[in-house]
Structure formats: C-alpha cells, structure tokens
Motif scaffolding. Structure first.
Motif, PDB file in Angstrom:
ATOM      1  N   GLU A   1      -3.372   6.935   0.596  1.00  0.00           N
ATOM      2  CA  GLU A   1      -2.385   6.399   1.470  1.00  0.00           C
ATOM      3  C   GLU A   1      -2.872   5.483   2.639  1.00  0.00           C
ATOM      4  N   SER A   2      -1.965   4.699   3.206  1.00  0.00           N
ATOM      5  CA  SER A   2      -2.523   3.932   4.536  1.00  0.00           C
ATOM      6  C   SER A   2      -2.249   4.704   5.925  1.00  0.00           C
ATOM      7  N   ASN A   3      -3.257   4.852   6.511  1.00  0.00           N
ATOM      8  CA  ASN A   3      -3.257   5.645   7.848  1.00  0.00           C
ATOM      9  C   ASN A   3      -4.023   4.934   8.803  1.00  0.00           C
TER      10      ASN A   3
ATOM     11  N   LYS B   1       0.866  -1.274   0.092  1.00  0.00           N
ATOM     12  CA  LYS B   1      -0.054  -0.027   0.057  1.00  0.00           C
ATOM     13  C   LYS B   1       0.887   1.386   0.017  1.00  0.00           C
TER      14      LYS B   1
ATOM     15  N   ASN C   1      -7.559   4.723   7.516  1.00  0.00           N
ATOM     16  CA  ASN C   1      -8.033   3.919   6.219  1.00  0.00           C
ATOM     17  C   ASN C   1      -6.987   2.885   5.956  1.00  0.00           C
ATOM     18  N   ASP C   2      -7.462   1.662   5.616  1.00  0.00           N
ATOM     19  CA  ASP C   2      -6.253   0.722   5.036  1.00  0.00           C
ATOM     20  C   ASP C   2      -5.486   1.160   3.950  1.00  0.00           C
ATOM     21  N   GLY C   3      -6.057   2.067   3.229  1.00  0.00           N
ATOM     22  CA  GLY C   3      -5.305   2.696   1.765  1.00  0.00           C
ATOM     23  C   GLY C   3      -5.743   1.552   0.609  1.00  0.00           C
TER      24      GLY C   3
ATOM     25  N   THR D   1      -4.678  -1.178  -2.447  1.00  0.00           N
ATOM     26  CA  THR D   1      -3.765  -1.833  -2.261  1.00  0.00           C
ATOM     27  C   THR D   1      -3.439  -2.116  -3.780  1.00  0.00           C
TER      28      THR D   1
ATOM     29  N   GLN E   1       2.255   5.093   0.779  1.00  0.00           N
ATOM     30  CA  GLN E   1       2.349   5.637   2.087  1.00  0.00           C
ATOM     31  C   GLN E   1       1.910   7.445   1.699  1.00  0.00           C
TER      32      GLN E   1
END
Length: 378
Positions: free
Chosen positions: A198-200, A64, A203-205, A207, A66
C-alpha cells in the motif's frame, strides 16, 4: 665518307630523342581545367539548430493500492483507453498476523469496558426511576455507556478491515483498484498473484498501472549551452519523429531549464515543448524525436554557396577568387554572416556582379584514359 655517315647517324639519333621526348610530354600532359563561375544572389537565409529528445505524455498518473495484498484479478490490458472509475484490478487482502491479533485484543478490551459500563448504567437507571439520583448524574452515566458501545463498534470495524479488507465484513475479501483519470493505460507492471504494498507516508507503494492522455504530448530534449541563450519561451518548433515518416508536428517551446548538466564534456540544458498532435495520428509515449528551431533569420540579403569559400591557412579568414578575364582570377577577402549549411550570407567584399570561381571543380576523365585504366585493372 665515314665521317658523313657518322654525322648523319648522330643527327638521326638526336631527332629520334627529341621526337620521343615530345611524344612522351604530349601523352602524359593533362589538359587544363576550365573553371566555371557563379554570382552572388539575393535570398533569405535561416540559421537552424536541432535538439534530440523524445515525446512523453504531459501528465502520467501511477495507480497505487491503498491496502497491501495479492493481485487476484487484472481486468484490463496495456493500450486500452479507460475512463475515470473503470475497474482495473482486484486485490485480495492477506492480513498481518500481528496487526490482526492486536485488533482482536482491542475488540475484547472494548467489550469488557462496555460490559462494566452496562452494569453501572442499568443500576443507575433503577435509582433514577426511584428519584434517588438526579437526571444530570444519570445522563453522564448514559453518555459513558453510549461511548463504550461506540468503542466496541470501532474496534470491530478495525478488526474486519485488517482481516477482510472491508469494514462491512465482505466475504470476497478484496479491494477494487480503479482508474483515477481518463486516458490510455501505458503499463501494467504487475501480474496476477504478485504481492503489492500500500501507499503510505513511508513507502510509495507498488504501481499497479500508469495512465496518460496520449493526445497531450510534450517534447523533452537538450540543447548545447552555445545555443540556449538564443532560445525564448513561446518560440515555434518543428518536431519530427523517427517512427512517423515524412511528417512534422508543430510545437511551442514552454520551458528552458535554468541549470545545465554536463554530459561528455559539454553543458546541456533541458527544454520542453507542447506538441500539437494531429487527429488520426497514433503517437506512442517514448518515441524518439528531433525538434528544429530557428536561431536567426535574415530576409533579402546577398548570399553565396558556402562550397565556393576558401580559407586562409594562416588566418582562417574566408576569401574567394573573382574572375578578372578569361580564366583569370584574383583573390578577394570577404566577410561572412550566418549560414544555413548550403548558402552563407556575404556582409562585405563582393557585389552581385562579381563572378566567383567554382574552385573545387574536378577534371572530367577522358574516354581513352578510362579505357586504359580499365585495361590496367584487368
């Protein structure tokens, strides 16, 4: 004379009727079936069960981003083997206007504070050189000046990250997405031009790719509650794949779910097994598979073909017919044990010398009857 003729005709008629009746009975009677027999024998017997499921990688990693942006370029394809650090895709950063404006404001605020502290620093520097203020007082002012410079530098870096995706102010305005583990790319669910998040913490973000080592596979399946109590972690399994003909893979049971799930009225328990993948065999994730395992095994026991058993209509208990003479049989109640679907264990009621009737034998079709049947059909 008339009476003699009359009696003669009656006798002839009676004989004709008897002959016709005998002929009818002879032509329509079926020949008796000669039953064969089979004796119990000593053998080993296994009670097996089969769990249906699929093969999945032991570990599957999702890559994912950033930072949010748009997929600018994808360099690899699904099915390609990668090593940790290999470049998969490049993201072009699209800054958020509100965040960009706030970052710009922080730069300006930090610059104003720096200008104010700089004037104070230069003024106190002259006083320090003339020995008007102490060195400690001058050092405190210098510290505030250095901190203000650092605040400006940090604010400018934040502004560049939001605007271009790089603190160094790279003109390419992108971020590289690289493999974090070695393995095979199973899926790339995005395309060039897609927007990614982005993954945070909230939120998984999105793929960008999923990677797994296809040499480390596990079997995932389900077993019925009536069989799960006979399973033990570590017991061997034989796994067969629908996509790989005439080949079985060794496996070892590694997990039995402590909680079952009800499906179509039956409680099913999830199981997992480590599968040994042979060299040179290409295994793909998601193959449907069946795992067979031995629930019970007995060696050197007396067995009999299960097809020879009969069951009482009232008690449902098994029995067989044992030969007592030429085509003469008598019923014997028996007690049975485990079955492998072909042979069944005999616990009591029979000996190895007993000749058991093959009761479901059918009468062979005579050639004449077959020809007559064919003629009737035509």
């Amino acid at each position: 004379m008339n009476k003699v003729l009359k009696y003669t005709l009656i006798v002839v008629a009676v004989l004709a009727v008897l002959w016709a009746a005998a002929f009818f009975i002879k032509t329509n009677s079926k020949s008796s079936i000669s039953y064969e027999t089979k004796k119990p024998f000593i053998s080993s017997i296994e009670k097996k069960s089969v769990a249906t499921g699929k093969l999945v990688p032991e570990e599957e990693v999702e890559i994912k981003p950033q930072i949010s942006g748009i997929i600018e370029k994808i360099y690899l394809e699904e099915g390609v083997e990668v090593k940790s650090g290999d470049l998969i895709a490049v993201i072009k950063v699209v800054p958020n206007e509100q965040s960009l404006n706030q970052a710009s404001g922080r730069v300006k605020t930090a610059q104003l504070a720096l200008n104010n502290v700089k004037l104070e620093f230069e003024r106190n520097k002259l006083l320090f050189e003339k020995d008007v203020i102490s060195k400690q007082e001058f050092d405190n002012i210098k510290l505030r000046y250095d901190q203000a410079q650092q605040d400006v530098s940090n604010a400018q870096a934040d502004y560049q990250i939001i605007r271009k995706g790089s603190a160094g102010g790279s003109s390419s305005a992108n971020t590289n997405i690289r493999a974090t583990v070695s393995g095979t790319i199973l899926e790339i669910p995005v395309e060039e031009g897609d927007q990614v998040i982005e993954s945070n913490n909230f939120n998984d973000g999105t793929t960008i790719a999923s990677i797994a080592d296809l040499k480390k596979m596990i079997f995932e399946g389900k077993v019925d509650e009536g069989e799960v109590g006979k399973l033990k972690v570590g017991m061997p399994l034989k796994v067969s794949l629908g996509a790989v003909d005439d080949k079985e893979f060794d496996a070892k049971l590694r997990f039995i779910a402590p909680k079952g799930v009800e499906e179509t009225g039956a409680v099913q328990f999830k199981i997992e097994g480590d599968v040994v993948v042979d060299e040179g065999v290409m295994i793909r994730a998601g193959y449907s598979a069946n795992a067979s395992f031995i629930l019970e095994k007995k060696n050197d026991v007396m067995v009999l073909p299960e097809a020879l058993l009969q069951f009482d209509k009232n008690t449902d208990k098994p029995y067989v017919e044992v030969a007592k003479g030429d085509q003469q049989f008598e019923r014997k109640d028996i007690e049975i044990g485990i079955s492998d679907g072909v042979n069944v264990e005999i616990l009591s009621g029979l000996t190895e010398n007993d000749a058991v009737k093959i009761w479901n034998k059918t009468e062979p079709i005579k050639k004449g009857d077959d020809e007559e049947k064919t003629t009737d059909e035509e």
